[in-house]
Design an enzyme around this catalytic site. Structure first.
Site, short mmCIF file in Angstrom:
data_model
loop_
_atom_site.label_atom_id
_atom_site.label_comp_id
_atom_site.label_asym_id
_atom_site.label_seq_id
_atom_site.Cartn_x
_atom_site.Cartn_y
_atom_site.Cartn_z
N SER A 146 -3.77 45.08 -27.83
CA SER A 146 -3.60 46.26 -26.98
C SER A 146 -2.15 46.69 -27.06
CB SER A 146 -4.04 45.92 -25.55
OG SER A 146 -4.20 47.10 -24.80
N ASN A 147 -1.72 47.53 -26.15
CA ASN A 147 -0.32 47.96 -26.15
C ASN A 147 0.11 48.22 -24.72
OD1 ASN A 147 -0.70 50.91 -25.46
ND2 ASN A 147 -2.01 50.72 -27.27
N ARG A 148 1.36 48.61 -24.54
CA ARG A 148 1.95 48.65 -23.20
C ARG A 148 1.79 49.98 -22.49
NH1 ARG A 148 7.76 46.64 -23.51
NH2 ARG A 148 7.54 46.63 -21.26
N ALA A 153 -2.64 55.95 -25.92
CA ALA A 153 -1.99 55.18 -26.98
C ALA A 153 -3.10 54.43 -27.70
CB ALA A 153 -0.96 54.23 -26.38
#
Ligand code: CTP
Ligand code: CA
Length: 221
Positions: free
Chosen positions: A33-35, A101
């Site tokens: 995943s990402n932030r 994102a």
């Protein structure tokens, strides 16, 4: 009260918004995943609803309440699920705002069982495959809505944003003027379109979202 008195610039318009990160599973207990916090996308959804739009929000895994006035929220995990949720809704929308994102790649194979350490010190490696580009696909539809994309870059923001504008055939690319806006409640934005660039100076994300909605409403006229 401020929300109530926002001019209804988008009355009768349908906005479709993606927000948050995606989560790409590796096995039943792990994933990539990402932030992204989803805050900017949710602020835009709220500002659009304040402006009288019918808002559908397609959200990746976020810890945020649905903004008041948002008609419909679809929660997804993966980029492919986000794509599948967005595509049928896009042709009936007036505006598509891609703030999500989206993971560019996902593991080619998802393990059915948890990957275990086998005691040999062997380190697993993953083959990756590319996810579909939701924004570029929507922008290529014959009956496409007005398409707005975002760009988070670590360098050369204006240049990269313009390249994305052209490559994805979006009407507008909104650049996050860094550094690291993830999770914060404030930001500054660079609006890049075919005619040039305009900066929305540092402000809280809801104020920026309202300014962006004003800009989008002008483009619809
Ligand atoms: N986007 C999308 N689907 C993807 C990847 C990106 O809809 N699979 C959208 C994002 O929501 C954003 C815009 O495209 O509005 C730009 O995303 P970004 O990650 O900055 O661009 P990429 O084309 O993926 O290029 P890179 O990550 O290499 O900078
Ligand atoms: Ca990307």
């Amino acid at each position: 009260l401020i929300a109530f008195f926002q001019p209804k610039r988008l009355a009768g318009k349908k906005l479709l918004i993606t927000a948050g990160p995606t989560f790409e599973p590796i096995d039943p207990v792990r994933g990539l995943s990402n932030r992204s916090s989803g805050k900017m996308g949710f602020a835009i959804a709220r500002a659009a609803a304040e402006a009288g739009a019918e808002v559908t929000l397609v959200a990746g895994p976020v810890h945020l309440d649905t903004p008041r006035g948002v008609r419909r929220r679809i929660d997804v995990q993966t980029a492919q699920q986000m794509f599948d949720a967005v595509l049928p809704l896009a042709p009936q929308s007036d505006v598509f705002v891609a703030t999500a994102a989206v993971a560019d790649w996902r593991p080619a194979k998802v393990g059915e069982q948890k990957i275990k350490k086998d005691g040999s010190g062997r380190i697993p490696s993953f083959e990756m495959t590319e996810n579909p580009d939701i924004l570029a696909t929507v922008a290529a539809l014959p009956d496409r809505p007005l398409c707005v994309g975002f760009a988070a870059e670590s360098e050369k923001l204006a240049e990269h944003a313009r390249a994305k504008l052209e490559r994805k055939k979006a009407a507008l690319i909104v650049g996050n003027i860094g550094p690291a806006t993830f999770g914060r409640d404030d930001n500054a934005l660079l609006l890049v379109d075919a005619n040039g660039e305009r900066e929305l100076p540092h402000n809280d994300k809801l104020s920026l979202a309202r300014e962006l909605i004003r800009d989008i409403a002008t483009r619809l006229q």
